[in-house]
Design a protein around this motif. Structure first.
Motif, PDB file in Angstrom:
ATOM      1  N   LYS A   1       1.210  -1.224  -0.668  1.00  0.00           N
ATOM      2  CA  LYS A   1       0.265   0.156   0.219  1.00  0.00           C
ATOM      3  C   LYS A   1       0.184   1.520  -0.053  1.00  0.00           C
ATOM      4  CE  LYS A   1      -4.165  -1.993   2.273  1.00  0.00           C
ATOM      5  NZ  LYS A   1      -4.277  -2.234   3.240  1.00  0.00           N
ATOM      6  N   ARG A   2       1.742   1.072   0.854  1.00  0.00           N
ATOM      7  CA  ARG A   2       2.834   2.401   0.751  1.00  0.00           C
ATOM      8  C   ARG A   2       3.427   2.785  -0.252  1.00  0.00           C
ATOM      9  NH1 ARG A   2       8.446   3.221   1.265  1.00  0.00           N
ATOM     10  NH2 ARG A   2       7.968   0.857   1.082  1.00  0.00           N
ATOM     11  N   ARG A   3       3.797   2.079  -0.568  1.00  0.00           N
ATOM     12  CA  ARG A   3       4.566   1.531  -2.706  1.00  0.00           C
ATOM     13  C   ARG A   3       2.846   1.827  -3.934  1.00  0.00           C
ATOM     14  NH1 ARG A   3       9.006  -0.994  -4.423  1.00  0.00           N
ATOM     15  NH2 ARG A   3       8.201   0.983  -6.046  1.00  0.00           N
ATOM     16  N   PHE A   4       1.976   1.879  -3.699  1.00  0.00           N
ATOM     17  CA  PHE A   4       1.054   2.515  -3.992  1.00  0.00           C
ATOM     18  C   PHE A   4       0.949   3.784  -3.869  1.00  0.00           C
ATOM     19  CE2 PHE A   4      -4.160   2.649  -4.078  1.00  0.00           C
ATOM     20  CZ  PHE A   4      -4.241   2.516  -5.432  1.00  0.00           C
ATOM     21  N   TRP A   5       0.503   4.352  -2.501  1.00  0.00           N
ATOM     22  CA  TRP A   5       0.261   5.692  -2.776  1.00  0.00           C
ATOM     23  C   TRP A   5       2.044   6.021  -3.224  1.00  0.00           C
ATOM     24  CZ3 TRP A   5      -3.913   8.355  -1.333  1.00  0.00           C
ATOM     25  CH2 TRP A   5      -4.804   8.339  -0.808  1.00  0.00           C
ATOM     26  N   GLN A   6       2.562   5.855  -3.140  1.00  0.00           N
ATOM     27  CA  GLN A   6       3.586   6.835  -3.835  1.00  0.00           C
ATOM     28  C   GLN A   6       3.540   6.819  -5.258  1.00  0.00           C
ATOM     29  OE1 GLN A   6       7.487   4.504  -2.647  1.00  0.00           O
ATOM     30  NE2 GLN A   6       7.671   5.233  -0.679  1.00  0.00           N
TER      31      GLN A   6
ATOM     32  N   VAL B   1       0.527   9.372  -5.709  1.00  0.00           N
ATOM     33  CA  VAL B   1       0.249  10.463  -5.554  1.00  0.00           C
ATOM     34  C   VAL B   1       1.295  11.527  -7.294  1.00  0.00           C
ATOM     35  CG1 VAL B   1       2.024  12.688  -4.348  1.00  0.00           C
ATOM     36  CG2 VAL B   1       0.199  10.537  -3.093  1.00  0.00           C
ATOM     37  N   LEU B   2       3.010  10.335  -7.010  1.00  0.00           N
ATOM     38  CA  LEU B   2       3.854  11.140  -8.161  1.00  0.00           C
ATOM     39  C   LEU B   2       2.967  11.195  -9.576  1.00  0.00           C
ATOM     40  CD1 LEU B   2       6.312  11.283  -9.353  1.00  0.00           C
ATOM     41  CD2 LEU B   2       6.353   9.019  -9.961  1.00  0.00           C
ATOM     42  N   VAL B   3       2.215   9.905 -10.058  1.00  0.00           N
ATOM     43  CA  VAL B   3       0.862  10.387 -11.355  1.00  0.00           C
ATOM     44  C   VAL B   3       0.103  11.775 -11.132  1.00  0.00           C
ATOM     45  CG1 VAL B   3      -0.959   9.395 -12.534  1.00  0.00           C
ATOM     46  CG2 VAL B   3       1.956   7.873 -11.966  1.00  0.00           C
ATOM     47  N   THR B   4      -0.494  11.482 -10.392  1.00  0.00           N
ATOM     48  CA  THR B   4      -1.860  12.950 -10.082  1.00  0.00           C
ATOM     49  C   THR B   4      -0.550  14.116  -9.978  1.00  0.00           C
ATOM     50  OG1 THR B   4      -3.077  11.133  -8.934  1.00  0.00           O
ATOM     51  CG2 THR B   4      -2.943  13.539  -8.547  1.00  0.00           C
ATOM     52  N   VAL B   5       0.482  13.992  -9.264  1.00  0.00           N
ATOM     53  CA  VAL B   5       0.583  15.405  -9.236  1.00  0.00           C
ATOM     54  C   VAL B   5       1.621  15.753 -10.695  1.00  0.00           C
ATOM     55  CG1 VAL B   5       3.317  17.156  -8.672  1.00  0.00           C
ATOM     56  CG2 VAL B   5       1.529  15.691  -7.422  1.00  0.00           C
TER      57      VAL B   5
ATOM     58  N   TYR C   1      -9.360  16.319 -10.448  1.00  0.00           N
ATOM     59  CA  TYR C   1      -8.153  15.528 -10.997  1.00  0.00           C
ATOM     60  C   TYR C   1      -7.819  15.372  -9.645  1.00  0.00           C
ATOM     61  CZ  TYR C   1      -6.908  16.059 -16.240  1.00  0.00           C
ATOM     62  OH  TYR C   1      -7.079  15.892 -17.384  1.00  0.00           O
ATOM     63  N   VAL C   2      -7.418  15.977  -8.023  1.00  0.00           N
ATOM     64  CA  VAL C   2      -7.106  15.791  -7.751  1.00  0.00           C
ATOM     65  C   VAL C   2      -7.965  14.756  -6.540  1.00  0.00           C
ATOM     66  CG1 VAL C   2      -6.581  16.562  -5.174  1.00  0.00           C
ATOM     67  CG2 VAL C   2      -5.513  17.400  -7.728  1.00  0.00           C
ATOM     68  N   VAL C   3      -9.179  15.550  -6.615  1.00  0.00           N
ATOM     69  CA  VAL C   3     -10.536  14.931  -6.009  1.00  0.00           C
ATOM     70  C   VAL C   3     -10.458  12.926  -6.832  1.00  0.00           C
ATOM     71  CG1 VAL C   3     -12.580  14.261  -6.120  1.00  0.00           C
ATOM     72  CG2 VAL C   3     -12.059  16.410  -5.220  1.00  0.00           C
ATOM     73  N   ASN C   4     -10.701  12.608  -8.528  1.00  0.00           N
ATOM     74  CA  ASN C   4     -10.530  11.740  -8.462  1.00  0.00           C
ATOM     75  C   ASN C   4      -9.477  10.420  -8.243  1.00  0.00           C
ATOM     76  OD1 ASN C   4     -12.601  10.906 -10.912  1.00  0.00           O
ATOM     77  ND2 ASN C   4     -12.274  12.403 -11.675  1.00  0.00           N
ATOM     78  N   GLY C   5      -8.000  11.160  -7.713  1.00  0.00           N
ATOM     79  CA  GLY C   5      -7.030  10.516  -7.392  1.00  0.00           C
ATOM     80  C   GLY C   5      -6.693  10.093  -6.256  1.00  0.00           C
ATOM     81  N   VAL C   6      -7.374  10.959  -5.702  1.00  0.00           N
ATOM     82  CA  VAL C   6      -7.416  10.070  -4.140  1.00  0.00           C
ATOM     83  C   VAL C   6      -8.865   9.341  -3.881  1.00  0.00           C
ATOM     84  CG1 VAL C   6      -8.347  11.090  -1.950  1.00  0.00           C
ATOM     85  CG2 VAL C   6      -6.498  12.317  -3.315  1.00  0.00           C
ATOM     86  N   LEU C   7      -9.747   9.616  -4.298  1.00  0.00           N
ATOM     87  CA  LEU C   7     -10.718   8.786  -3.739  1.00  0.00           C
ATOM     88  C   LEU C   7     -11.074   7.527  -4.828  1.00  0.00           C
ATOM     89  CD1 LEU C   7     -14.334  10.884  -5.082  1.00  0.00           C
ATOM     90  CD2 LEU C   7     -13.110  10.082  -2.716  1.00  0.00           C
TER      91      LEU C   7
END
Length: 210
Positions: free
Chosen positions: A45-50, A53-57, A175-181
Motif C-alpha cells: 500500500k505504501r508503494r501504491f500511494w507513492q 501521488v507522483l502520477v497525479t502531481v 483531477y485531485v479528487v478523482n485521484g484521492v478517491l
C-alpha cells in the motif's frame, strides 16, 4: 622496541562499500521504473500511494500547462504532452494493476476505476460547474453554440478557451479528487497474506525499496 602495526581493512571490503554506494541510485531508478512501468507482480500500500501521488502531481501539472499555454501546445510541446499522456495512462494501469494483484484479484479492475472516475468528473461538473462559470460562462456557452452553428472557427476557439480558463480550478480539483478517491478505495483493499499467482507478498521480493 617493537612498532605496532595497524592492519588496514582488506581492499575487497572497500571495493564492496564503494560498489554499494554507487549502485544505490541505480537501484532506486530501477525500482521507480518497475513501480511505474511494470504491470506484473504486487506492490504494498505504501508503494501504491507513492505511485498515485507522483502520477497525479504530474498529470495536474501537465493539464495546467495545456490550459494555460494553449499556444505552446500547438507547437512542439503538444507532441510532448501527448507522449506524456500516454506514459501517465500506462503508469496508472501498472500501479493500480499491481495493487489489485496484491489484493488477490485481477488487474483488469482498473477499467472499473476509469468508469468511476468518468462519472465523478460528470457529477462534479454538474454540481459545481455553474459556480465557476457564472453569467460570463452562460454567454460563452451561447458563443460556442453560435460559432459551432455558423462554422466560425475563430469565435468557437476563443470562446472555448475562455470557458476552459473559467473552469480551470474545477478541472484541477476534479483531477485531485478523482485521484484521492480512487486511491482510497483501491488502497483500502486487504492484501493477500500469502503468495498468489502474481507473486509473493510485497517486501519479500526485490521490488520494495526505501
Amino acid at each position: 622496541m617493537s612498532a605496532r602495526v595497524t592492519a588496514l581493512p582488506p581492499m575487497k571490503s572497500w571495493s564492496n562499500s564503494n560498489s554499494q554506494r554507487a549502485s544505490r541510485p541505480e537501484l532506486c531508478r530501477q525500482a521507480m521504473k518497475d513501480l511505474l512501468f511494470n504491470p506484473n507482480g504486487r506492490i504494498a500500500k505504501r508503494r501504491f500511494w507513492q505511485g498515485v501521488v507522483l502520477v497525479t502531481v504530474v498529470a495536474v501539472i501537465k493539464r495546467g500547462m495545456e490550459i494555460k499555454l494553449p499556444g505552446a501546445m500547438d507547437n512542439g510541446l503538444g507532441i510532448i504532452a501527448l507522449l506524456l499522456t500516454v506514459g501517465l495512462v500506462y503508469a496508472n494501469i501498472c500501479i493500480f494493476a499491481k495493487r489489485f494483484h496484491d489484493a488477490g484479484t485481477s488487474g483488469w479492475w482498473i477499467i472499473a476505476v476509469w468508469f468511476a472516475k468518468f462519472f465523478t468528473f460528470i457529477i462534479m461538473f454538474a454540481l459545481f460547474g455553474g459556480l465557476f462559470l457564472g453569467s460570463e460562462g452562460t454567454a460563452l456557452l451561447e458563443a460556442v453554440m453560435e460559432g459551432w452553428a455558423t462554422a466560425d472557427e475563430a469565435q468557437l476557439t476563443q470562446a472555448s478557451r475562455r470557458l476552459v480558463d473559467l473552469l480551470f480550478p474545477l478541472i484541477i480539483l476534479s483531477y485531485v479528487v478523482n485521484g484521492v478517491l480512487a486511491a482510497l478505495v483501491v488502497g483500502s483493499l486487504p492484501s493477500d497474506p500469502a503468495a498468489n499467482i502474481h507473486g509473493p507478498p510485497p517486501g519479500d521480493g526485490p521490488e520494495t525499496f526505501n
